[in-house]
Design a protein around this motif. Sequence first.
Motif, PDB file in Angstrom:
ATOM      1  N   ARG A  10      28.973  35.930  32.651  1.00 56.20           N
ATOM      2  CA  ARG A  10      29.995  36.567  31.808  1.00 56.20           C
ATOM      3  C   ARG A  10      30.737  37.643  32.585  1.00 56.20           C
ATOM      4  N   MET A  11      30.007  38.431  33.364  1.00 58.26           N
ATOM      5  CA  MET A  11      30.668  39.472  34.158  1.00 58.26           C
ATOM      6  C   MET A  11      31.597  38.858  35.205  1.00 58.26           C
ATOM      7  N   ALA A  12      31.164  37.772  35.825  1.00 61.54           N
ATOM      8  CA  ALA A  12      32.022  37.098  36.798  1.00 61.54           C
ATOM      9  C   ALA A  12      33.292  36.588  36.125  1.00 61.54           C
ATOM     10  N   GLU A  13      33.156  36.020  34.936  1.00 58.36           N
ATOM     11  CA  GLU A  13      34.324  35.534  34.196  1.00 58.36           C
ATOM     12  C   GLU A  13      35.243  36.679  33.789  1.00 58.36           C
ATOM     13  N   SER A  14      34.661  37.868  33.601  1.00 58.83           N
ATOM     14  CA  SER A  14      35.462  39.038  33.220  1.00 58.83           C
ATOM     15  C   SER A  14      36.168  39.671  34.407  1.00 58.83           C
ATOM     16  N   GLY A  15      35.885  39.178  35.607  1.00 61.19           N
ATOM     17  CA  GLY A  15      36.603  39.665  36.781  1.00 61.19           C
ATOM     18  C   GLY A  15      35.787  40.406  37.805  1.00 61.19           C
ATOM     19  N   ALA A  16      34.454  40.442  37.650  1.00 64.26           N
ATOM     20  CA  ALA A  16      33.642  41.113  38.666  1.00 64.26           C
ATOM     21  C   ALA A  16      33.801  40.414  40.013  1.00 64.26           C
ATOM     22  N   ASP A  17      33.975  41.194  41.063  1.00 64.15           N
ATOM     23  CA  ASP A  17      34.069  40.622  42.404  1.00 64.15           C
ATOM     24  C   ASP A  17      32.690  40.331  42.966  1.00 64.15           C
ATOM     25  N   LEU A  18      31.691  41.025  42.457  1.00 65.19           N
ATOM     26  CA  LEU A  18      30.339  40.943  42.991  1.00 65.19           C
ATOM     27  C   LEU A  18      29.379  41.348  41.877  1.00 65.19           C
TER      28      LEU A  18
ATOM     29  N   ARG B  88      30.943  50.505  41.026  1.00 65.46           N
ATOM     30  CA  ARG B  88      29.811  49.779  40.440  1.00 65.46           C
ATOM     31  C   ARG B  88      29.740  50.143  38.959  1.00 65.46           C
ATOM     32  N   VAL B  89      29.896  49.155  38.071  1.00 63.87           N
ATOM     33  CA  VAL B  89      30.082  49.449  36.648  1.00 63.87           C
ATOM     34  C   VAL B  89      29.289  48.497  35.766  1.00 63.87           C
ATOM     35  N   HIS B  90      29.019  48.962  34.539  1.00 59.46           N
ATOM     36  CA  HIS B  90      28.425  48.111  33.522  1.00 59.46           C
ATOM     37  C   HIS B  90      29.494  47.288  32.808  1.00 59.46           C
ATOM     38  N   ASP B  91      30.611  47.930  32.447  1.00 61.85           N
ATOM     39  CA  ASP B  91      31.691  47.262  31.719  1.00 61.85           C
ATOM     40  C   ASP B  91      32.726  46.778  32.737  1.00 61.85           C
ATOM     41  N   VAL B  92      32.627  45.517  33.087  1.00 62.35           N
ATOM     42  CA  VAL B  92      33.454  44.965  34.161  1.00 62.35           C
ATOM     43  C   VAL B  92      34.928  44.954  33.786  1.00 62.35           C
ATOM     44  N   ARG B  93      35.252  44.511  32.591  1.00 65.71           N
ATOM     45  CA  ARG B  93      36.670  44.415  32.221  1.00 65.71           C
ATOM     46  C   ARG B  93      37.340  45.781  32.254  1.00 65.71           C
ATOM     47  N   ALA B  94      36.679  46.792  31.712  1.00 68.53           N
ATOM     48  CA  ALA B  94      37.249  48.134  31.748  1.00 68.53           C
ATOM     49  C   ALA B  94      37.378  48.631  33.187  1.00 68.53           C
ATOM     50  N   GLY B  95      36.376  48.341  34.018  1.00 68.22           N
ATOM     51  CA  GLY B  95      36.442  48.751  35.411  1.00 68.22           C
ATOM     52  C   GLY B  95      37.565  48.055  36.163  1.00 68.22           C
ATOM     53  N   LEU B  96      37.748  46.767  35.885  1.00 72.42           N
ATOM     54  CA  LEU B  96      38.821  46.017  36.528  1.00 72.42           C
ATOM     55  C   LEU B  96      40.182  46.579  36.141  1.00 72.42           C
ATOM     56  N   HIS B  97      40.376  46.850  34.852  1.00 75.21           N
ATOM     57  CA  HIS B  97      41.647  47.427  34.410  1.00 75.21           C
ATOM     58  C   HIS B  97      41.877  48.780  35.078  1.00 75.21           C
ATOM     59  N   ALA B  98      40.810  49.563  35.215  1.00 74.73           N
ATOM     60  CA  ALA B  98      40.948  50.886  35.827  1.00 74.73           C
ATOM     61  C   ALA B  98      41.410  50.796  37.274  1.00 74.73           C
ATOM     62  N   VAL B  99      40.784  49.934  38.070  1.00 69.64           N
ATOM     63  CA  VAL B  99      41.161  49.859  39.485  1.00 69.64           C
ATOM     64  C   VAL B  99      42.530  49.212  39.664  1.00 69.64           C
ATOM     65  N   CYS B 100      42.909  48.323  38.749  1.00 68.05           N
ATOM     66  CA  CYS B 100      44.264  47.754  38.815  1.00 68.05           C
ATOM     67  C   CYS B 100      45.313  48.822  38.548  1.00 68.05           C
ATOM     68  N   MET B 101      45.011  49.740  37.614  1.00 67.40           N
ATOM     69  CA  MET B 101      45.953  50.841  37.366  1.00 67.40           C
ATOM     70  C   MET B 101      46.053  51.747  38.585  1.00 67.40           C
TER      71      MET B 101
END
Length: 301
Positions: free
Chosen positions: A59-67, A274-287
């Motif tokens: 699920r985390m990989a599908e949400s955009g986790a790189d690792l 390194r995060v628990h909530d991948v989608r929120a982390g992905l949005h943060a680094v994209c911003m």
Amino acid sequence: MIDTLRHLAAGHPTQLPEGLPLPRHGRCLVMGILNVTPDSFSDGGLHMGTRRAVAHGLRMAESGADLIDVGGESTRPGALPVPLHEERVRVAPVIRQLARAGVPVSVDTMHAEIARVAVEEGACLVNDVSGGLADPAMAATVAAAGVPYVAAHWRAPSREMDERAAYGDVVSEVTAELLDRVTGLVEAGVAPERVILDPGLGFAKRAGHDWRLLAGLHALREAGFPVLVGASRKRFIGAALERGGTPAPPPDERDAATAAVSALAAAAGAACVRVHDVRAGLHAVCMAAAWAAGGRAPTPA
């Protein structure tokens, strides 16, 4: 020696080492936390058992986790050690199944034997919160495996680390201690270009120390190594949200604040969060990437 290390490692200090099976997005990477433990501070017991752990990793990989970072031993303050056999039983089948599914996996361990097994099962990176201090065999094991290695700042085991949270200048002391660790790792055969540094937020540090390290992240980056920031849901974030008699929110309610820290860390040049909530982390680094590009759209993830 330190100048030599900087020369060897420098070049792309905001990127993780080449050779990892990771796409290059032009942004800070996102590492998803997968704790296969009963006692981790925010999600202990939620992903125990291979089937549940693998499902969450996917699920985390599908949400955009790189690792996906798989760990089988809690390192929260006061946590007790886990027998090597138990740690291996927890993490090895999870790493194997995720790697076979094509998911890039790292192992979160302080033990050389677990690192060796994890790499054999398909892990492409070793993430060691002790920076090699907990197990003298770790450096040689990582050198033989030829994989990138995250060396975190660490002074003592979980049950003792709060007693060691004493600093004059936390930024300079942590940076110097990490570079001393790099010297030891390189002398043991670890290639400097495979080393990633982690300031070890929360490990032998009070909340004020953690914030000063984040504000001084440039000092660690200037050492010439990629930097990983693991702030997710930690005590210092809760302390910052404690206001006017309102208690700190529990760890699983700190993801929005964690995302803010991730964005700031990425903007400061962190190579990975390194995060628990991948989608929120992905949005943060994209911003953060969009901000750095002056409003131009970053490379799509």
